[in-house]
Motif scaffolding. Structure first.
Motif, PDB file in Angstrom:
ATOM      1  N   PRO A 152       0.816  -1.222   0.000  1.00  0.00           N
ATOM      2  CA  PRO A 152       0.000   0.000   0.000  1.00  0.00           C
ATOM      3  C   PRO A 152       0.847   1.268   0.000  1.00  0.00           C
ATOM      4  O   PRO A 152       1.786   1.404   0.778  1.00  0.00           O
ATOM      5  CB  PRO A 152      -0.826  -0.128   1.281  1.00  0.00           C
ATOM      6  N   ALA A 153       0.505   2.161  -0.939  1.00  0.00           N
ATOM      7  CA  ALA A 153       1.160   3.473  -1.070  1.00  0.00           C
ATOM      8  C   ALA A 153       2.616   3.385  -1.495  1.00  0.00           C
ATOM      9  O   ALA A 153       3.344   4.375  -1.427  1.00  0.00           O
ATOM     10  CB  ALA A 153       1.041   4.273   0.225  1.00  0.00           C
ATOM     11  N   ARG A 154       3.058   2.231  -1.968  1.00  0.00           N
ATOM     12  CA  ARG A 154       4.466   2.051  -2.326  1.00  0.00           C
ATOM     13  C   ARG A 154       4.654   1.626  -3.784  1.00  0.00           C
ATOM     14  O   ARG A 154       5.762   1.252  -4.172  1.00  0.00           O
ATOM     15  CB  ARG A 154       5.123   1.003  -1.422  1.00  0.00           C
ATOM     16  N   HIS A 155       3.625   1.671  -4.606  1.00  0.00           N
ATOM     17  CA  HIS A 155       3.738   1.153  -5.972  1.00  0.00           C
ATOM     18  C   HIS A 155       3.266   2.196  -6.983  1.00  0.00           C
ATOM     19  O   HIS A 155       2.473   3.087  -6.656  1.00  0.00           O
ATOM     20  CB  HIS A 155       2.924  -0.135  -6.116  1.00  0.00           C
ATOM     21  N   PRO A 156       3.712   2.089  -8.253  1.00  0.00           N
ATOM     22  CA  PRO A 156       3.255   3.027  -9.283  1.00  0.00           C
ATOM     23  C   PRO A 156       1.762   2.863  -9.539  1.00  0.00           C
ATOM     24  O   PRO A 156       1.174   1.810  -9.272  1.00  0.00           O
ATOM     25  CB  PRO A 156       4.067   2.626 -10.520  1.00  0.00           C
ATOM     26  N   VAL A 157       1.158   3.895 -10.112  1.00  0.00           N
ATOM     27  CA  VAL A 157      -0.262   3.818 -10.435  1.00  0.00           C
ATOM     28  C   VAL A 157      -0.497   3.272 -11.838  1.00  0.00           C
ATOM     29  O   VAL A 157      -1.599   2.858 -12.168  1.00  0.00           O
ATOM     30  CB  VAL A 157      -0.946   5.194 -10.291  1.00  0.00           C
ATOM     31  N   SER A 158       0.543   3.264 -12.671  1.00  0.00           N
ATOM     32  CA  SER A 158       0.397   2.809 -14.051  1.00  0.00           C
ATOM     33  C   SER A 158       1.249   1.563 -14.285  1.00  0.00           C
ATOM     34  O   SER A 158       2.375   1.468 -13.792  1.00  0.00           O
ATOM     35  CB  SER A 158       0.838   3.905 -15.025  1.00  0.00           C
ATOM     36  N   PHE A 159       0.698   0.619 -15.068  1.00  0.00           N
ATOM     37  CA  PHE A 159       1.484  -0.545 -15.459  1.00  0.00           C
ATOM     38  C   PHE A 159       2.636  -0.145 -16.377  1.00  0.00           C
ATOM     39  O   PHE A 159       3.589  -0.900 -16.550  1.00  0.00           O
ATOM     40  CB  PHE A 159       0.605  -1.578 -16.152  1.00  0.00           C
ATOM     41  N   ALA A 160       2.554   1.039 -16.963  1.00  0.00           N
ATOM     42  CA  ALA A 160       3.590   1.513 -17.886  1.00  0.00           C
ATOM     43  C   ALA A 160       4.610   2.399 -17.187  1.00  0.00           C
ATOM     44  O   ALA A 160       5.232   3.261 -17.815  1.00  0.00           O
ATOM     45  CB  ALA A 160       2.947   2.274 -19.038  1.00  0.00           C
ATOM     46  N   TRP A 161       4.797   2.171 -15.878  1.00  0.00           N
ATOM     47  CA  TRP A 161       5.646   3.072 -15.102  1.00  0.00           C
ATOM     48  C   TRP A 161       7.071   3.157 -15.622  1.00  0.00           C
ATOM     49  O   TRP A 161       7.715   4.206 -15.531  1.00  0.00           O
ATOM     50  CB  TRP A 161       5.642   2.664 -13.631  1.00  0.00           C
ATOM     51  N   GLN A 162       7.607   2.070 -16.189  1.00  0.00           N
ATOM     52  CA  GLN A 162       8.998   2.109 -16.650  1.00  0.00           C
ATOM     53  C   GLN A 162       9.165   3.057 -17.833  1.00  0.00           C
ATOM     54  O   GLN A 162      10.137   3.809 -17.893  1.00  0.00           O
ATOM     55  CB  GLN A 162       9.478   0.707 -17.019  1.00  0.00           C
ATOM     56  N   THR A 163       8.223   3.006 -18.779  1.00  0.00           N
ATOM     57  CA  THR A 163       8.310   3.917 -19.927  1.00  0.00           C
ATOM     58  C   THR A 163       7.781   5.301 -19.580  1.00  0.00           C
ATOM     59  O   THR A 163       8.165   6.293 -20.200  1.00  0.00           O
ATOM     60  CB  THR A 163       7.535   3.346 -21.122  1.00  0.00           C
ATOM     61  N   ARG A 213       4.571   9.615   1.622  1.00  0.00           N
ATOM     62  CA  ARG A 213       3.839   9.276   2.844  1.00  0.00           C
ATOM     63  C   ARG A 213       3.603   7.773   2.886  1.00  0.00           C
ATOM     64  O   ARG A 213       3.273   7.159   1.870  1.00  0.00           O
ATOM     65  CB  ARG A 213       2.497  10.019   2.886  1.00  0.00           C
ATOM     66  N   LEU A 214       3.769   7.191   4.061  1.00  0.00           N
ATOM     67  CA  LEU A 214       3.593   5.763   4.251  1.00  0.00           C
ATOM     68  C   LEU A 214       2.253   5.493   4.929  1.00  0.00           C
ATOM     69  O   LEU A 214       1.688   6.375   5.586  1.00  0.00           O
ATOM     70  CB  LEU A 214       4.738   5.196   5.100  1.00  0.00           C
ATOM     71  N   PRO A 215       1.730   4.273   4.796  1.00  0.00           N
ATOM     72  CA  PRO A 215       0.438   3.958   5.412  1.00  0.00           C
ATOM     73  C   PRO A 215       0.483   4.073   6.934  1.00  0.00           C
ATOM     74  O   PRO A 215       1.532   3.915   7.558  1.00  0.00           O
ATOM     75  CB  PRO A 215       0.189   2.508   4.984  1.00  0.00           C
TER      76      PRO A 215
END
Length: 244
Positions: free
Chosen positions: A68-79, A192-194
């Motif tokens: 939670p709150a530690r990952h990108p919102v898009s599957f295309a985060w690398q590009t 910000r962390l959970p």
């Protein structure tokens, strides 16, 4: 970087306070955009990430989100990851609650260690006159050392994907040193962390510090991690394989 950090500007004063660990809680909000632009200006490619929701939940719609709150919102985060100032300003203003991640293995790697081990290693490295780059502290008990990447060497046989070390969603299985390289990411300050206790990710040493070669930090970090895991351990003969 001299244009960004030259002179005694308000931004530099805030960065100094973050490095000293005296950052007031409100500075993370007031200086959010400036901090993100400073990271991008140092060459760290950024992409929007999830943010905490009440009750230790994540802003994403994934039931039981493992990070939670530690990952990108898009599957295309690398590009999607970029250092473009205008794009980062748009993201920051249109998504005022979002955390941001920086993609590793493109420009930089991150050596991620337990907080106490990291502080011990940092004191040892600075005391020995070793050039240490940006360092972030996470209030969930980790310290992040930002380094040059070894993910794209001339000899492709020498690089390894992050899955050979750890993956962002399986990091709990790697309580010691985690090497984030190609295919991984970390939260970039301010984040910000959970939880309801105001935990954050913040700079201990700001992004104005040049990125070092990771191998110049590795021995001190692995030794400190070994002592952190087993205070009685003898780490004098510890080695690290440089090829996988």
């Amino acid at each position: 970087m001299s244009g960004t950090f030259g002179g005694r500007t308000g931004r530099q004063v805030r960065l100094s306070r973050w490095r000293l660990g005296r950052r007031p809680k409100e500075a993370a909000d007031d200086g959010r955009e400036a901090l993100l632009l400073a990271a991008a200006g140092a060459g760290l490619p950024l992409a929007p990430a999830a943010y905490p929701a009440p009750g230790y939940r994540c802003s994403c719609d994934r039931v039981g989100c493992p990070t939670p709150a530690r990952h990108p919102v898009s599957f295309a985060w690398q590009t999607q990851s970029t250092t473009d100032r205008a794009q980062i300003e748009r993201w920051a203003r249109h998504q005022p609650q979002a955390n941001f991640v920086t993609a590793t293995g493109m420009v930089h790697d991150v050596l991620d260690v337990p907080l106490e081990a990291g502080r011990e290693a940092l004191d040892r490295l600075l005391g020995a006159g070793v050039e240490v780059g940006p360092v972030a502290e996470s209030d969930d008990g980790r310290m992040l050392f930002f380094t040059l990447t070894r993910g794209t060497p001339e000899d492709e046989d020498e690089w390894w994907p992050c899955e050979l070390d750890c993956h962002p969603e399986t990091m709990d299985e790697h309580p010691g040193l985690r090497w984030h390289c190609r295919g991984s990411y970390v939260l970039v300050p301010p984040a910000r962390l959970p939880g309801d206790d105001g935990r954050r990710v913040h700079w201990a040493r700001g992004p104005e510090h040049p990125l070092p070669d990771p191998l110049t930090l590795l021995e001190a970090l692995t030794d400190a991690c070994a002592r952190h895991a087993d205070p009685a351990a003898d780490t004098t003969s510890a080695t690290w394989p440089l090829r996988h």
